[in-house]
Design a protein around this motif. Structure first.
Motif, PDB file in Angstrom:
ATOM      1  N   VAL A   1       0.850  -1.194   0.000  1.00  0.00           N
ATOM      2  CA  VAL A   1       0.000   0.000   0.000  1.00  0.00           C
ATOM      3  C   VAL A   1       0.880   1.236   0.000  1.00  0.00           C
ATOM      4  O   VAL A   1       1.784   1.371   0.831  1.00  0.00           O
ATOM      5  N   ARG A   2       0.614   2.154  -0.937  1.00  0.00           N
ATOM      6  CA  ARG A   2       1.380   3.400  -0.985  1.00  0.00           C
ATOM      7  C   ARG A   2       1.036   4.270   0.226  1.00  0.00           C
ATOM      8  O   ARG A   2      -0.122   4.436   0.575  1.00  0.00           O
ATOM      9  N   LEU A   3       2.080   4.849   0.852  1.00  0.00           N
ATOM     10  CA  LEU A   3       1.893   5.661   2.051  1.00  0.00           C
ATOM     11  C   LEU A   3       2.226   7.122   1.773  1.00  0.00           C
ATOM     12  O   LEU A   3       3.099   7.419   0.943  1.00  0.00           O
ATOM     13  N   PRO A   4       1.560   8.049   2.466  1.00  0.00           N
ATOM     14  CA  PRO A   4       1.933   9.469   2.348  1.00  0.00           C
ATOM     15  C   PRO A   4       3.368   9.696   2.834  1.00  0.00           C
ATOM     16  O   PRO A   4       3.874   8.968   3.690  1.00  0.00           O
ATOM     17  N   GLU A   5       4.004  10.690   2.299  1.00  0.00           N
ATOM     18  CA  GLU A   5       5.399  10.976   2.655  1.00  0.00           C
ATOM     19  C   GLU A   5       5.495  11.319   4.142  1.00  0.00           C
ATOM     20  O   GLU A   5       4.671  12.035   4.691  1.00  0.00           O
TER      21      GLU A   5
ATOM     22  N   ASP B   1      10.253   3.475   3.561  1.00  0.00           N
ATOM     23  CA  ASP B   1       9.522   4.669   4.005  1.00  0.00           C
ATOM     24  C   ASP B   1       8.477   5.145   2.999  1.00  0.00           C
ATOM     25  O   ASP B   1       8.001   6.274   3.064  1.00  0.00           O
ATOM     26  N   LYS B   2       8.122   4.283   2.046  1.00  0.00           N
ATOM     27  CA  LYS B   2       7.181   4.688   0.994  1.00  0.00           C
ATOM     28  C   LYS B   2       5.936   3.809   0.930  1.00  0.00           C
ATOM     29  O   LYS B   2       4.903   4.236   0.420  1.00  0.00           O
ATOM     30  N   SER B   3       6.051   2.594   1.409  1.00  0.00           N
ATOM     31  CA  SER B   3       4.913   1.685   1.269  1.00  0.00           C
ATOM     32  C   SER B   3       4.817   0.761   2.475  1.00  0.00           C
ATOM     33  O   SER B   3       5.809   0.511   3.170  1.00  0.00           O
ATOM     34  N   LEU B   4       3.623   0.290   2.688  1.00  0.00           N
ATOM     35  CA  LEU B   4       3.349  -0.671   3.744  1.00  0.00           C
ATOM     36  C   LEU B   4       3.135  -2.040   3.098  1.00  0.00           C
ATOM     37  O   LEU B   4       2.256  -2.210   2.244  1.00  0.00           O
TER      38      LEU B   4
END
Length: 587
Positions: free
Chosen positions: A296-300, A347-350
């Motif tokens: 899953v893409r995560l906010p910065e 630090d970008k995706s879960l």
């Protein structure tokens, strides 16, 4: 947007893990035969009604109707256009069926398409009737149990378009207005369906009330107040209106959706179009036979403490901080939460790793109804798929027809050759918004039958769970578990699968037995376990057996196919073209 998570929660107290098998009982079942003055008004399928849906809706139609309000009272329509009733008080003194209503004209004489006449007992004093040609009639029956010989009075009759059958109806009173909700089923030609059968299924929800004529001296006339149309691709297994008309529940192999209200098309929701055409995937996923991996893409700037993660056997929620969840809903299939995990990558995706509870079956989606993800197939899976399908594709059209597996053109593949896009679902729609509010994937839970166990409740439905058959009661007034497990028929799911000629299935309203009926002659009765009078031992396990579940078989004295099949707590009613059989099951 994913629908609110819900599932069918099994009540383990209603399961019998020590159940062994049914024991065949040779006890005879008293059977009584009523010969009919005229044949049942059976309408056989025409050459134009050739699809499986036509067979399910009309070829397998149950011509016998049980009265939930008055025990041991059944109704059917005969070839003379009469609605007939048989009420049993004493099995050895069965009378002739009594006429309750007669059609003004013979429906079979009408030109054009005709379906079987259908009846729905709406309340203790009202009924709805279709003549099979597109005409709906509303009947005041008075209290049927107390006045079984009083003719029914028609108070409303109107043609509503193409022929239909009535699948459910109910009545309610609000602000001194009497309202009747009716569900109509049609199978209509669909020119836009070029890849399928060429037919579509419509469910029309009609509201009839007497709100017109509110003056002191004015007679209150009944009329159609609202018409709502749903469309689908398969005949639903189950559909019913909720009490007070607050919603509708549909169980079907492919999903239904509302398309019209009072003849005006509903606007397509723009959100789904944006997701398909303009939005990038918010997650990517892969799978093997053992597990599913979701990225899953995560906010910065998202940290571990910002993650909101919740996983259960059949549902997943993933969010960041106080924002709306990125993923939220019911999983395609059960997982093992203890063996599953999550971690932040670069630090970008879960990355979420879900361990499948059952190895082997491939998922078609992660969360039911959520299409915002993209499935990534591994190189190994692509290679295996190409290898398996290589004999199906060729540059030339069937270049060598002498081969064991001749190739074919991809355009020749039919729908049945494709991977199924939809799985069977159970959905609840809100009556005001016409939007789905709850969805459950039925998966391998085969639908068996529906039955009225309590006239104040919606019809219950029975599903196969492993080898058992579990009875579920819709309780829409409950916020969370709107489908409640109320009874279990041990091993019936396994038993019924072996009955290749099975036509109907049902159970007693008090759950004391379940029954199956074949197309011709044979009836099978499966009783709940009861204590035994004598001491029995299980030789294999060397323990005493305290209860035995009996199976009984009845053979009807007829060569006519079975047209109707209903159960009460004491009796089974079996309708053929020329006879109505009454089986005394319980004393």
């Amino acid at each position: 947007m994913a629908l609110p998570n819900c599932s069918l929660k099994v009540n383990k107290e209603l399961l019998d893990t020590s159940f062994e098998s049914y024991r065949l009982s040779l006890d005879s079942i008293p059977t009584y035969n009523v010969e009919l003055d005229a044949a049942v008004a059976e309408v056989k399928l025409k050459d134009s009604q050739y699809t499986l849906d036509h067979v399910r809706a009309f070829g397998m139609y149950n011509y016998l109707h049980i009265d939930p309000w008055y025990e041991d009272s059944v109704y059917f329509v005969d070839s003379k256009g009469r609605v007939l009733n048989l009420t049993v008080t004493l099995d050895t003194a069965l009378g002739k069926p009594c006429e309750m209503f007669r059609f003004e004209s013979d429906p079979s004489s009408c030109e054009g398409e005709q379906l079987c006449a259908s009846l729905s007992l709406t309340s203790a004093t009202w009924a709805t009737l279709s003549d099979g040609t597109g005409k709906l009639t509303l009947l005041r029956t008075s209290k049927r149990g107390e006045s079984s010989h009083i003719k029914w009075e028609p108070v409303f009759s109107e043609r509503l378009g193409e022929p239909f059958i009535i699948v459910h109806s109910l009545a309610h009173m609000l602000s001194n207005v009497h309202t009747i909700e009716v569900l109509l089923l049609r199978i209509q030609k669909d020119p836009s369906d070029t890849k399928g059968s060429g037919f579509s299924i419509s469910l029309e929800w009609i509201t009839v009330d007497n709100s017109a004529g509110q003056g002191e001296n004015e007679e209150r006339k009944y009329g159609v107040r609202k018409r709502r149309m749903m469309k689908g691709k398969t005949v639903p297994h189950y559909t019913a209106v909720e009490p007070l008309g607050k919603g509708i529940i549909v169980a079907s192999e492919k999903p239904f959706a509302f398309t019209e209200v009072d003849g005006l098309p509903l606007e397509e929701p723009p959100a789904e179009d944006m997701e398909v055409e303009n939005s990038d995937p918010i997650y990517f996923w892969q799978q093997t036979e053992e597990d599913v991996t979701v990225c899953v893409r995560l906010p910065e700037g998202t940290t571990k403490d910002d993650i909101r993660f919740k996983l259960a056997v059949d549902c997943l929620r993933v969010g960041v901080g106080d924002h709306a969840p990125l993923l939220d809903g019911q999983l395609f299939a059960p997982v093992d939460p203890e063996a599953s995990s999550w971690a932040i990558k670069d630090d970008k995706s879960l990355e979420v790793s879900l361990q499948k509870r059952s190895e082997g079956p491939l998922w078609s989606e992660v969360v039911l109804g959520d299409r915002r993800g993209e499935y990534l197939m591994s190189d190994e899976q692509k290679s295996q798929l190409q290898q398996r399908l290589s004999y199906l594709t060729a540059e030339d059209l069937n270049p060598n027809p002498e081969k064991d597996k001749p190739p074919c053109n991809a355009q020749e593949l039919e729908d049945c050759d494709m991977f199924p896009e939809d799985s069977s679902t159970l959905m609840r729609f809100d009556g005001a918004t016409l939007k789905p509010t709850h969805v459950v994937s039925l998966g391998s839970h085969q639908f068996l039958f529906s039955v009225n166990t309590d006239p104040s409740e919606m019809p219950a439905f029975c599903l196969r769970h492993d080898v058992d058959a579990l009875l579920w009661q819709p309780r829409p007034h409950q916020d969370n578990d709107i489908w409640e497990h109320i009874s279990t028929f041990n091993a019936l799911g396994y038993v019924q699968a072996s009955k290749r000629d099975k036509k109907f299935a049902t159970c007693a309203p008090n759950f004391s037995y379940a029954a199956l009926c074949e197309c011709l002659r044979r009836v099978f009765i499966y009783r709940q376990p009861t204590p035994v009078d004598t001491v029995l031992f299980n030789r294999k396990q060397g323990r005493q057996v305290g209860q035995v579940a009996k199976q009984q078989v009845a053979n009807l004295d007829t060569n006519d196919p079975v047209l109707g099949f209903r159960a009460t707590n004491e009796r089974l009613f079996v309708l053929t073209a020329n006879n109505l059989f009454v089986l005394k099951v319980n004393n």
